[in-house]
Design an enzyme around this catalytic site. Structure first.
Site, PDB file in Angstrom:
ATOM      1  N   GLN A 184      57.609 -36.304 -72.346  1.00  0.00           N
ATOM      2  CA  GLN A 184      56.467 -36.615 -71.491  1.00  0.00           C
ATOM      3  C   GLN A 184      56.911 -37.160 -70.134  1.00  0.00           C
ATOM      4  OE1 GLN A 184      54.511 -39.252 -74.206  1.00  0.00           O
ATOM      5  NE2 GLN A 184      53.893 -37.600 -75.579  1.00  0.00           N
ATOM      6  N   ASN A 191      55.795 -37.643 -84.070  1.00  0.00           N
ATOM      7  CA  ASN A 191      55.178 -38.958 -83.999  1.00  0.00           C
ATOM      8  C   ASN A 191      54.747 -39.211 -82.567  1.00  0.00           C
ATOM      9  OD1 ASN A 191      54.392 -41.615 -84.101  1.00  0.00           O
ATOM     10  ND2 ASN A 191      56.468 -42.424 -84.089  1.00  0.00           N
ATOM     11  N   GLY A 237      50.972 -39.807 -79.990  1.00  0.00           N
ATOM     12  CA  GLY A 237      49.527 -39.861 -79.818  1.00  0.00           C
ATOM     13  C   GLY A 237      49.072 -39.334 -78.475  1.00  0.00           C
ATOM     14  N   PHE A 238      50.040 -38.908 -77.646  1.00  0.00           N
ATOM     15  CA  PHE A 238      49.755 -38.315 -76.343  1.00  0.00           C
ATOM     16  C   PHE A 238      50.470 -36.972 -76.269  1.00  0.00           C
ATOM     17  CE2 PHE A 238      49.153 -42.783 -75.822  1.00  0.00           C
ATOM     18  CZ  PHE A 238      48.155 -42.940 -74.878  1.00  0.00           C
ATOM     19  N   CYS A 280      60.272 -36.503 -77.282  1.00  0.00           N
ATOM     20  CA  CYS A 280      59.072 -37.315 -77.505  1.00  0.00           C
ATOM     21  C   CYS A 280      58.577 -37.940 -76.192  1.00  0.00           C
ATOM     22  CB  CYS A 280      59.334 -38.352 -78.595  1.00  0.00           C
ATOM     23  SG  CYS A 280      57.840 -39.138 -79.235  1.00  0.00           S
ATOM     24  N   LEU A 281      58.643 -39.264 -76.051  1.00  0.00           N
ATOM     25  CA  LEU A 281      58.237 -39.882 -74.787  1.00  0.00           C
ATOM     26  C   LEU A 281      59.113 -39.369 -73.652  1.00  0.00           C
ATOM     27  CD1 LEU A 281      56.346 -41.936 -73.390  1.00  0.00           C
ATOM     28  CD2 LEU A 281      58.108 -43.670 -73.801  1.00  0.00           C
ATOM     29  N   HIS A 289      60.785 -34.473 -83.030  1.00  0.00           N
ATOM     30  CA  HIS A 289      61.992 -35.262 -83.276  1.00  0.00           C
ATOM     31  C   HIS A 289      63.029 -34.416 -84.023  1.00  0.00           C
ATOM     32  CE1 HIS A 289      60.925 -39.481 -82.143  1.00  0.00           C
ATOM     33  NE2 HIS A 289      59.709 -38.941 -82.169  1.00  0.00           N
ATOM     34  N   SER A 342      58.735 -45.907 -81.788  1.00  0.00           N
ATOM     35  CA  SER A 342      57.582 -45.180 -81.245  1.00  0.00           C
ATOM     36  C   SER A 342      56.276 -45.598 -81.912  1.00  0.00           C
ATOM     37  CB  SER A 342      57.775 -43.670 -81.413  1.00  0.00           C
ATOM     38  OG  SER A 342      58.901 -43.219 -80.691  1.00  0.00           O
ATOM     39  N   GLU A 376      66.062 -34.995 -84.576  1.00  0.00           N
ATOM     40  CA  GLU A 376      67.026 -35.801 -85.339  1.00  0.00           C
ATOM     41  C   GLU A 376      66.496 -36.217 -86.699  1.00  0.00           C
ATOM     42  OE1 GLU A 376      64.123 -38.703 -84.449  1.00  0.00           O
ATOM     43  OE2 GLU A 376      64.951 -37.123 -83.165  1.00  0.00           O
ATOM     44  N   GLY A 413      59.832 -43.099 -77.520  1.00  0.00           N
ATOM     45  CA  GLY A 413      59.322 -44.440 -77.280  1.00  0.00           C
ATOM     46  C   GLY A 413      57.815 -44.484 -77.469  1.00  0.00           C
TER      47      GLY A 413
END
Length: 398
Positions: free
Chosen positions: A289, A327, A329-330, A285-286, A369, A58, A371, A256
């Site tokens: 999104q 982690n 940024g979006f 995470c990604l 995250h 990521s 994990e 990602g």
């Protein structure tokens, strides 16, 4: 060091520089790989786990500034790499430390951090004021920059400034193709235990999960296998028909890098098909999104993002607050969520969305995250929640 003949004292030879797109030049001492790399500068507030951070896919196209000054004290080892391919260089392109890297002191250490960085091609700097750089990012947002290391201290600053200014930035970039799997594979490794290392999944797994790889971390796959799942990893370009052909009990959407709106152009339609099949889905995470985009929500770029292992997030389904690793940024725009997407988690730092669940489909996702174990296991229940969802779906189908 060099001798100043006029003043009779030695002055340092700065062998590393960070050149911001805005024109500022920050000098320091280079380490790791000799050369240069362009990326987005962010800061990470974690005190431990630097090897996992730097190998998190990521972080592709990013230069990580560590706010904790002493990085590298425990060295590196082959077990703490988060990229699936141990030889793969996916992860951060650069790293910035406050203090010089010392020799490691840990029974698991196999290599000094500086040597490990050089072997992976990661350019790094130390000896700069990371507090000032962090303040700059907090006030002006994450910066596009070039990080460079030359042992002789000679740099073409004008060229580096031009390179930094010309780089378009992560906003608008689909970085998944650079880090995700190109072909599918099976995953069998489970979590690490002191004295035994990593284990192997059950010989007769209870559930079959297809994990879509947008840049998946190894420990996510381990925790899925730990829950009794047969894990089949599929590339991000896999079609819904190819994924459903495995007859999965559930589908996992991985973490990602990059701009989710760009990845969503091809990922969201696939997820919509999977949602229509009513297959249980869990995203991180990604993947969170991607889930939001698939149901019609929008994402937005954050000024400084969330990067660290000390972020408080509230789970509205339990009323509990957990300390999580982040982690990204979006973020998902809460106001754009459709009626069938309920917010389940929220950051207590800035109030941004950190999780959703669908009311008409067996699907949920989180921004953080679970994990990464900062709590250390505050968020592992999310994997059990996914298993419970698959168990419920199997019971209904029986």
């Amino acid at each position: 060091m060099t001798l100043d003949q006029d003043n009779g004292w030695t002055k340092p030879v700065y062998s590393g520089v960070l050149v911001l797109a805005s024109g500022e030049v920050i000098e320091g001492y280079g380490l790791g790989a000799v050369g240069e790399a362009v990326g987005e500068v962010c800061f990470n507030t974690a005190m431990t786990g630097y090897q996992e951070i730097l190998t998190d896919p990521s972080y592709a196209a990013q230069i990580v500034t560590f706010t904790f000054p002493h990085i590298g004290n425990v060295g590196t080892n082959e077990e703490d790499v988060e990229t699936v391919d141990l030889d793969q260089s996916a992860g951060a392109v650069g790293a910035i430390f406050g203090a010089p890297v010392t020799d490691p002191s840990n029974f698991r250490a196999q290599q000094k951090l500086t040597d490990w960085l050089a072997a992976r091609g990661v350019v790094a700097l130390c000896g700069i004021d990371t507090r000032a750089l962090t303040t700059l990012i907090r006030e002006r947002g994450m910066q596009n920059a070039v990080i460079a290391y030359a042992p002789d201290g000679k740099f073409d600053i004008a060229r580096l400034k031009a390179t930094a200014a010309a780089w378009p930035g992560i906003d608008g970039m689909d970085l998944v193709p650079s880090v995700g799997a190109k072909t599918g594979y099976d995953w069998r490794e489970t979590t690490w235990r002191l004295g035994g290392g990593y284990g192997a999944r059950e010989s007769a797994p209870k559930y079959r999960v297809v994990a879509i790889d947008y840049g998946v971390k190894r420990n996510i796959l381990r925790l899925l296998a730990e829950q009794g799942c047969e894990v089949i990893v599929a590339p991000a370009t896999a079609t819904s028909a190819e994924i459903l052909a495995h007859k999965p009990d559930g589908v996992f959407l991985s973490n990602g890098p990059g701009d989710p709106a760009e990845t969503g152009k091809y990922a969201a339609p696939v997820i919509r098909d999977l949602l229509a099949s009513k297959t249980p889905i869990f995203g991180i995470c990604l993947g969170h999104q991607m889930m939001a985009l698939a149901v019609g929500a929008k994402t937005r770029k954050m000024p400084q993002g969330h990067h660290g292992a000390n972020h408080p997030v509230k789970d509205f389904t339990t009323g509990k607050v957990e300390i999580v690793s982040m982690n990204h940024g979006f973020a998902v725009d809460r106001d754009s969520l459709p009626a069938n997407a309920v917010e389940t988690h929220r950051s207590l730092f800035d109030g941004s969305n950190c999780g959703i669940a669908l009311t008409d489909r067996p699907a949920f996702s989180v921004q953080h995250h679970p994990e990464a174990s900062p709590g250390p296991q505050d968020s592992h229940y999310l994997f059990r929640r996914f298993v419970d969802m698959m168990e419920s779906a199997k019971a209904k189908a029986a």
